[in-house]
Design a protein around this motif. Structure first.
Motif, PDB file in Angstrom:
ATOM      1  N   LYS A  42       0.817  -1.214   0.000  1.00 19.96           N
ATOM      2  CA  LYS A  42       0.000   0.000   0.000  1.00 19.96           C
ATOM      3  C   LYS A  42       0.850   1.264   0.000  1.00 19.96           C
ATOM      4  O   LYS A  42       0.567   2.220  -0.732  1.00 19.96           O
ATOM      5  N   ARG A  43       1.883   1.302   0.825  1.00 21.20           N
ATOM      6  CA  ARG A  43       2.682   2.517   0.990  1.00 21.20           C
ATOM      7  C   ARG A  43       3.800   2.645  -0.041  1.00 21.20           C
ATOM      8  O   ARG A  43       4.366   3.716  -0.214  1.00 21.20           O
ATOM      9  N   GLY A  44       4.110   1.544  -0.706  1.00 20.81           N
ATOM     10  CA  GLY A  44       5.263   1.558  -1.600  1.00 20.81           C
ATOM     11  C   GLY A  44       6.542   1.319  -0.817  1.00 20.81           C
ATOM     12  O   GLY A  44       6.531   0.673   0.240  1.00 20.81           O
ATOM     13  N   ARG A  45       7.650   1.867  -1.290  1.00 18.63           N
ATOM     14  CA  ARG A  45       8.942   1.649  -0.656  1.00 18.63           C
ATOM     15  C   ARG A  45       9.302   2.859   0.210  1.00 18.63           C
ATOM     16  O   ARG A  45       9.218   4.002  -0.237  1.00 18.63           O
ATOM     17  N   TYR A  46       9.690   2.586   1.459  1.00 17.21           N
ATOM     18  CA  TYR A  46      10.031   3.684   2.363  1.00 17.21           C
ATOM     19  C   TYR A  46      11.168   3.264   3.293  1.00 17.21           C
ATOM     20  O   TYR A  46      11.420   2.082   3.521  1.00 17.21           O
ATOM     21  N   ARG A  47      11.865   4.286   3.816  1.00 12.75           N
ATOM     22  CA  ARG A  47      12.981   4.035   4.737  1.00 12.75           C
ATOM     23  C   ARG A  47      12.471   3.953   6.169  1.00 12.75           C
ATOM     24  O   ARG A  47      11.729   4.828   6.624  1.00 12.75           O
ATOM     25  N   LYS A 285       1.520   4.972  -8.361  1.00 12.55           N
ATOM     26  CA  LYS A 285       1.119   5.620  -7.117  1.00 12.55           C
ATOM     27  C   LYS A 285      -0.061   6.535  -7.391  1.00 12.55           C
ATOM     28  O   LYS A 285      -0.019   7.354  -8.303  1.00 12.55           O
ATOM     29  N   ASP A 286      -1.123   6.357  -6.594  1.00  8.89           N
ATOM     30  CA  ASP A 286      -2.275   7.236  -6.707  1.00  8.89           C
ATOM     31  C   ASP A 286      -1.971   8.574  -6.027  1.00  8.89           C
ATOM     32  O   ASP A 286      -0.925   8.746  -5.397  1.00  8.89           O
ATOM     33  N   GLU A 287      -2.896   9.502  -6.160  1.00 10.34           N
ATOM     34  CA  GLU A 287      -2.683  10.840  -5.618  1.00 10.34           C
ATOM     35  C   GLU A 287      -2.481  10.850  -4.109  1.00 10.34           C
ATOM     36  O   GLU A 287      -1.796  11.715  -3.570  1.00 10.34           O
ATOM     37  N   ASP A 288      -3.074   9.865  -3.418  1.00  6.21           N
ATOM     38  CA  ASP A 288      -2.910   9.804  -1.962  1.00  6.21           C
ATOM     39  C   ASP A 288      -1.627   9.118  -1.528  1.00  6.21           C
ATOM     40  O   ASP A 288      -1.381   8.929  -0.333  1.00  6.21           O
ATOM     41  N   GLY A 289      -0.794   8.722  -2.505  1.00  7.69           N
ATOM     42  CA  GLY A 289       0.484   8.084  -2.200  1.00  7.69           C
ATOM     43  C   GLY A 289       0.429   6.582  -2.109  1.00  7.69           C
ATOM     44  O   GLY A 289       1.474   5.929  -1.985  1.00  7.69           O
ATOM     45  N   SER A 290      -0.764   6.002  -2.179  1.00  9.47           N
ATOM     46  CA  SER A 290      -0.888   4.547  -2.107  1.00  9.47           C
ATOM     47  C   SER A 290      -0.519   3.915  -3.451  1.00  9.47           C
ATOM     48  O   SER A 290      -0.629   4.551  -4.505  1.00  9.47           O
TER      49      SER A 290
END
Length: 354
Positions: A42-47, A285-290
């Motif tokens: 849902k969030r994609g890739r993050y640190r 990625k959608d506009e909400d970042g998901s």
């Protein structure tokens, strides 16, 4: 390919990685020598904010190396291992200038997609989903394309649910990610694992003597694709995935995998004859970042007389045609499917939660 670990992973063994590995939407946990990175559906890739200590890294790698009975040092710089649902790859700091590198990929024994969630998330429109389910019921050969991490295997696992349980399915993988027997309880399944002295080509050829109806190759990467096409030419059905950014490039992509092909034209003809359905998955990625995954392209490949043709139905996620090749229509007819875009078992599948 890693050795299979004999224990189930625990919080104590996986330490700081554990809080992410138990999250259902996390697919990958990666450490690059100084930073911890998480891949989430849902969030994609993050640190991640947590710091990974040298003490933990030493204990973790020592534990994994003991479990697979392999050394991990300046002379043995690669350590790989699998658990039932995890694939672990570690590179020693002596060859990784940025520090020890760790990649942990999850492959849970579940089907993440369902008809209802795919429709709700605009994965594709309903008539396309019904068409593709009918393609499975008609025994067609699928290639699922996309970039790494697009969700090719998850899409393939979803459509595998519609194979009748009495039809023998043989899966061939280097790391067990499909889990066909687990996600299809009661099905006739044989799961083959590639290892030292047992190559993809060996497994494909051995499968022919195991009375398969379906042959599932986790990923087409190299010359084994020649043996796969040979199997499909005998009437065995199958799925495979491939790294690809456009379905129209598939024939050339497969030809480039085949070393020393003396008759490229003949092999290209076989591709169009025995690969039936191409599905390209993309994520954005959608506009909400998901993160959203969807079917970007859908096509049928066809060998018609002396010509090869691609029938493109979906492009950029939009339906552009409903024209089907004659041979594909024959397959539907032989399977008793009168309306390819209308699945007669649709309501049943919805009640079953597929």
């Amino acid at each position: 390919m890693g050795e299979m670990l004999t224990f189930e992973p625990t919080r104590e063994q996986f330490g700081i990685f554990w809080k992410y590995l138990i999250q259902p939407n996390v697919t990958d946990v990666d450490y690059n020598g100084s930073q911890l990175w998480i891949t989430d559906l849902k969030r994609g890739r993050y640190r991640a904010k947590e710091m990974v200590t040298e003490q933990f890294l030493h204990a973790f790698t020592h534990n994994i190396s003991n479990c697979v009975n392999k050394q991990f040092n300046h002379a043995n710089r690669i350590l790989e291992a699998d658990t039932r649902e995890l694939r672990i790859s570690i590179i020693h700091h002596s060859v990784a200038a940025s520090g020890i590198s760790i990649c942990i990929r999850k492959s849970p024994c579940i089907v993440r997609n369902s008809i209802r969630t795919m429709l709700a998330q605009n994965y594709c429109e309903e008539k396309i989903l019904q068409l593709l389910i009918n393609c499975v019921l008609a025994g067609m050969n699928f290639v699922f394309g996309g970039e790494p991490g697009a969700g090719k295997t998850e899409c393939a696992k979803f459509f595998m649910q519609f194979i009748p349980k009495e039809e023998r399915v043989i899966t061939i993988e280097d790391s067990l990610e499909i889990h066909y027997a687990d996600i299809n309880p009661g099905a006739d399944a044989v799961e083959l694992r590639i290892g030292q002295g047992f190559t993809y080509t060996d497994a494909i050829k051995a499968s022919l003597r195991q009375n398969p109806k379906w042959l599932m190759l986790s990923e087409a990467r190299s010359v084994e694709v020649t043996s796969l096409l040979e199997q499909w030419s005998t009437g065995v059905n199958g799925f495979t995935t491939i790294h690809l950014d456009d379905l129209r490039k598939l024939p050339d992509r497969i030809l480039n995998m085949m070393n020393n092909v003396n008759d490229a034209d003949r092999m290209e003809n076989r591709i169009y004859r025995y690969v039936n359905v191409g599905v390209l998955i993309r994520k954005c990625k959608d506009e909400d970042g998901s993160v959203r995954r969807y079917i970007d392209q859908l096509c049928f490949y066809s060998r018609e007389g002396t010509k090869n043709r691609i029938y493109m139905l979906l492009k950029d996620g939009e339906l552009i045609s409903e024209e089907l090749p004659g041979e594909i229509c024959k397959k539907f007819s032989h399977a008793g499917i009168a309306h390819p875009f209308l699945c007669e078992k649709w309501e049943l599948y919805l009640r079953e939660g597929k």
